[in-house]
Design an enzyme around this catalytic site. Structure first.
Site, mmCIF file in Angstrom:
data_model
loop_
_atom_site.group_PDB
_atom_site.id
_atom_site.type_symbol
_atom_site.label_atom_id
_atom_site.label_comp_id
_atom_site.label_asym_id
_atom_site.label_seq_id
_atom_site.Cartn_x
_atom_site.Cartn_y
_atom_site.Cartn_z
ATOM 1 N N HIS A 56 0.954 -1.023 0.169
ATOM 2 C CA HIS A 56 0.031 0.058 0.005
ATOM 3 C C HIS A 56 1.069 1.135 -0.005
ATOM 4 O O HIS A 56 1.483 1.338 0.889
ATOM 5 C CB HIS A 56 -0.823 0.159 1.111
ATOM 6 C CG HIS A 56 -1.955 1.125 1.147
ATOM 7 N ND1 HIS A 56 -3.042 0.939 1.355
ATOM 8 C CD2 HIS A 56 -1.682 2.727 1.160
ATOM 9 C CE1 HIS A 56 -3.924 2.004 1.594
ATOM 10 N NE2 HIS A 56 -2.872 3.050 1.341
ATOM 11 N N HIS A 58 1.130 5.118 -2.183
ATOM 12 C CA HIS A 58 0.430 6.100 -3.026
ATOM 13 C C HIS A 58 1.721 6.795 -3.851
ATOM 14 O O HIS A 58 2.170 7.863 -3.862
ATOM 15 C CB HIS A 58 -0.139 7.521 -2.447
ATOM 16 C CG HIS A 58 -1.392 6.811 -1.720
ATOM 17 N ND1 HIS A 58 -2.829 7.002 -2.192
ATOM 18 C CD2 HIS A 58 -1.534 6.319 -0.757
ATOM 19 C CE1 HIS A 58 -3.590 6.542 -1.519
ATOM 20 N NE2 HIS A 58 -3.076 5.895 -0.414
ATOM 21 N N GLN A 151 -10.017 8.734 -4.656
ATOM 22 C CA GLN A 151 -9.473 9.716 -3.295
ATOM 23 C C GLN A 151 -10.740 10.527 -2.649
ATOM 24 O O GLN A 151 -10.768 10.524 -1.421
ATOM 25 C CB GLN A 151 -8.865 10.587 -3.746
ATOM 26 C CG GLN A 151 -7.976 11.697 -2.716
ATOM 27 C CD GLN A 151 -7.109 10.682 -1.879
ATOM 28 O OE1 GLN A 151 -5.854 10.409 -2.011
ATOM 29 N NE2 GLN A 151 -7.541 10.645 -0.517
ATOM 30 N N HIS A 209 -9.723 1.450 0.906
ATOM 31 C CA HIS A 209 -9.410 2.407 2.271
ATOM 32 C C HIS A 209 -10.727 2.263 3.035
ATOM 33 O O HIS A 209 -11.681 2.912 2.727
ATOM 34 C CB HIS A 209 -9.085 3.775 1.849
ATOM 35 C CG HIS A 209 -7.887 4.064 1.184
ATOM 36 N ND1 HIS A 209 -7.374 3.338 0.079
ATOM 37 C CD2 HIS A 209 -6.850 4.919 1.408
ATOM 38 C CE1 HIS A 209 -6.266 3.863 -0.460
ATOM 39 N NE2 HIS A 209 -6.051 4.928 0.781
ATOM 40 N N GLU A 212 -10.954 4.533 7.854
ATOM 41 C CA GLU A 212 -9.659 5.386 8.043
ATOM 42 C C GLU A 212 -9.949 6.759 8.967
ATOM 43 O O GLU A 212 -9.922 7.724 8.601
ATOM 44 C CB GLU A 212 -8.732 5.760 6.721
ATOM 45 C CG GLU A 212 -7.494 6.236 7.132
ATOM 46 C CD GLU A 212 -6.720 6.919 5.928
ATOM 47 O OE1 GLU A 212 -5.493 7.391 6.236
ATOM 48 O OE2 GLU A 212 -7.250 6.807 4.937
ATOM 49 N N ASP A 308 2.493 3.388 2.848
ATOM 50 C CA ASP A 308 1.303 4.539 2.623
ATOM 51 C C ASP A 308 2.059 5.604 1.823
ATOM 52 O O ASP A 308 1.904 5.889 0.605
ATOM 53 C CB ASP A 308 0.950 4.707 3.781
ATOM 54 C CG ASP A 308 -0.652 5.386 3.691
ATOM 55 O OD1 ASP A 308 -1.073 5.597 2.580
ATOM 56 O OD2 ASP A 308 -1.419 5.687 4.650
ATOM 57 N N TRP A 314 0.355 14.041 3.372
ATOM 58 C CA TRP A 314 0.124 13.287 4.574
ATOM 59 C C TRP A 314 1.233 12.844 5.494
ATOM 60 O O TRP A 314 0.863 12.885 6.848
ATOM 61 C CB TRP A 314 -0.965 12.295 4.140
ATOM 62 C CG TRP A 314 -2.240 12.485 3.252
ATOM 63 C CD1 TRP A 314 -3.310 12.987 3.732
ATOM 64 C CD2 TRP A 314 -2.276 12.607 1.892
ATOM 65 N NE1 TRP A 314 -4.296 13.107 2.945
ATOM 66 C CE2 TRP A 314 -3.629 12.840 1.689
ATOM 67 C CE3 TRP A 314 -1.392 12.357 0.782
ATOM 68 C CZ2 TRP A 314 -4.019 13.063 0.463
ATOM 69 C CZ3 TRP A 314 -1.792 12.718 -0.517
ATOM 70 C CH2 TRP A 314 -3.109 13.093 -0.794
#
Length: 430
Positions: A56, A58, A151, A209, A212, A308, A314
């Site tokens: 996982h 991005h 997203q 996802h 979360e 991630d 983030w």
């Protein structure tokens, strides 16, 4: 033989063996192999294990920290806002440059399997097209799976469902969703069901996802489990994050464990992002921002660890090290028990391979792909403790990465001595 690795200390028991490689396949694993190889590696008793996976990440957002601005609050919501500000200016060229660099970082850390999410919010699908191209371009160093990931949610804007479907049609390997980000619970349930329907229709996997958030009322993971059971898709299903589970009542969480066992689905926990983004509204005391990793693992549910974010809105840190992710989870998940450390190592190797569906060719045994790592450690415990360098990464019989550890020398009045932090070797317990 094309390649022989000498004096390899195998994971899971510590036996020292020689490994012979013929072409792209492991030909033999024996105590001693008399034959000479065209090339040889002396592991010197260091740990040799199957490759790491990052299930996982991005890649469409990596290495964008500070562009167009920094996330000053450090929250998930501001991260989403910053990404929204940047999205209109994303170009395929810039995205691929950043993603390519991040894949090289992960490769240097021993990662050979990657699952990346591609934002489908923009109708141009530039992120999807770029990452599908990257998948082909970088296949010499890593197998990359691409998730069609909405997203902003599927039903929060008119074209969400159309964009998601198009992304699957043009080649994404997995179908995603983000149900807790939809406008209503009903829309969240619809989004999960749509992801499963598309995955079934196109023969894809599911990676959502899910929950979360710190909200204990966010319970879409039960919807995922129901779909996985009713459609017989559990082994192709992964729930990412599920951080709300941390805050569920214990009775409800206990019920879920049995459902997850039946569903045979996998869970992906993300220590870096979850530890800094979740439970921001708690004040003090603050709950921990990850799913119930130890309970899931004890229940026999497949749990793995992802990176991630790598330097994005983030999470501003990171260098693609799965050992660093496992080390962090050891602390935040209270998994410092001796046997638990070895379970953490499994979560970045075999468990991840199961999640990604590559277990059949994965492992160190005759007939398996000749893909493995030589780590600067004596066992899995020390690999996580030291966040060890990957000395060699061999992919299908070919060395794709090699590292030389730093030399650290302490000078005293009595003389100089190199320090490598390897306590077992120093005390003669190896």
């Amino acid at each position: 033989m094309d390649l022989i690795v000498r004096n390899a200390r195998l994971a899971g028991g510590g036996e020292v063996r020689d490994i012979a490689v013929n072409g792209s396949v492991i030909a033999a694993v024996e105590e001693h192999i008399e034959e000479r190889g065209d090339s040889e590696i002396d592991a010197g008793g260091c740990l040799v294990c199957p490759p790491f996976s990052d299930p996982h990440v991005h890649l469409d957002a990596v290495l964008t920290v500070g562009d167009p601005r920094y996330n000053d609050s450090g929250t998930l919501l501001e991260g989403i806002a910053v990404w929204g500000e940047r999205r209109p200016f994303v170009t395929k060229k810039g995205l691929m440059e950043n993603a390519r660099e991040a894949v090289l970082w992960e490769a240097a850390n021993g990662v050979q399997f990657i699952r990346t999410h591609a934002d489908t919010t923009d109708g141009s699908l530039v992120t999807v097209e770029a990452l599908l191209e990257l998948k082909e371009e970088m296949k010499d160093v890593a197998d990359i799976q691409v998730v069609a990931f909405p997203q902003d949610g599927i039903y929060t804007f008119p074209d969400g469902e159309r964009n998601l479907r198009r992304a699957v049609e043009i080649g994404c390997d997995c179908v995603g969703a983000i149900p807790h980000n939809e406008l209503t619970r009903e829309d969240g349930v619809r989004s999960v069901e749509l992801a499963f329907d598309l995955a079934e229709k196109f023969g894809r996997m599911v990676d959502i996802h899910c929950d979360e958030t710190g909200d204990e009322q966010s319970r879409f993971v039960e919807v995922m489990a129901r779909c996985a059971i009713s459609m017989g898709m559990g082994e192709r299903t992964a729930a990412s994050h599920t951080t709300a589970m941390h805050n569920y009542g214990n009775d409800y969480a206990l019920k879920l464990m049995g459902i997850f066992q039946r569903a045979k689905m996998s869970f992906i926990t993300l220590p870096f992002d979850n530890s800094v983004l979740q439970n921001r509204t708690d004040g003090y005391p603050r709950r921990r921002g990850h799913t119930r990793v130890d309970e899931l693992d004890r229940a026999g549910v497949n749990v793995c660890i992802g990176h991630d974010s790598i330097m994005d809105p983030w999470y501003p840190m990171g260098k693609g090290s799965m050992l660093a992710a496992a080390n962090l989870l050891l602390h935040t998940a209270h998994m410092s028990g001796y046997s638990q450390v070895f379970r953490l190592f499994r979560m970045i190797t075999g468990n991840s391979a199961e999640t990604l569906g590559v277990s059949d060719s994965y492992g160190i045994a005759p007939g398996k792909d000749a893909s493995f790592l030589v780590l600067d450690a004596e066992d899995e415990f020390d690999a996580i403790r030291l966040q060890s360098e990957c000395l060699w990464s061999v992919r299908r019989g070919r060395v794709v990465s090699q590292s030389v550890p730093a030399t650290r020398t302490v000078t005293r009045e009595s003389g100089r001595r190199d320090v490598d932090f390897k306590w077992k070797r120093m005390t003669g317990k190896a």
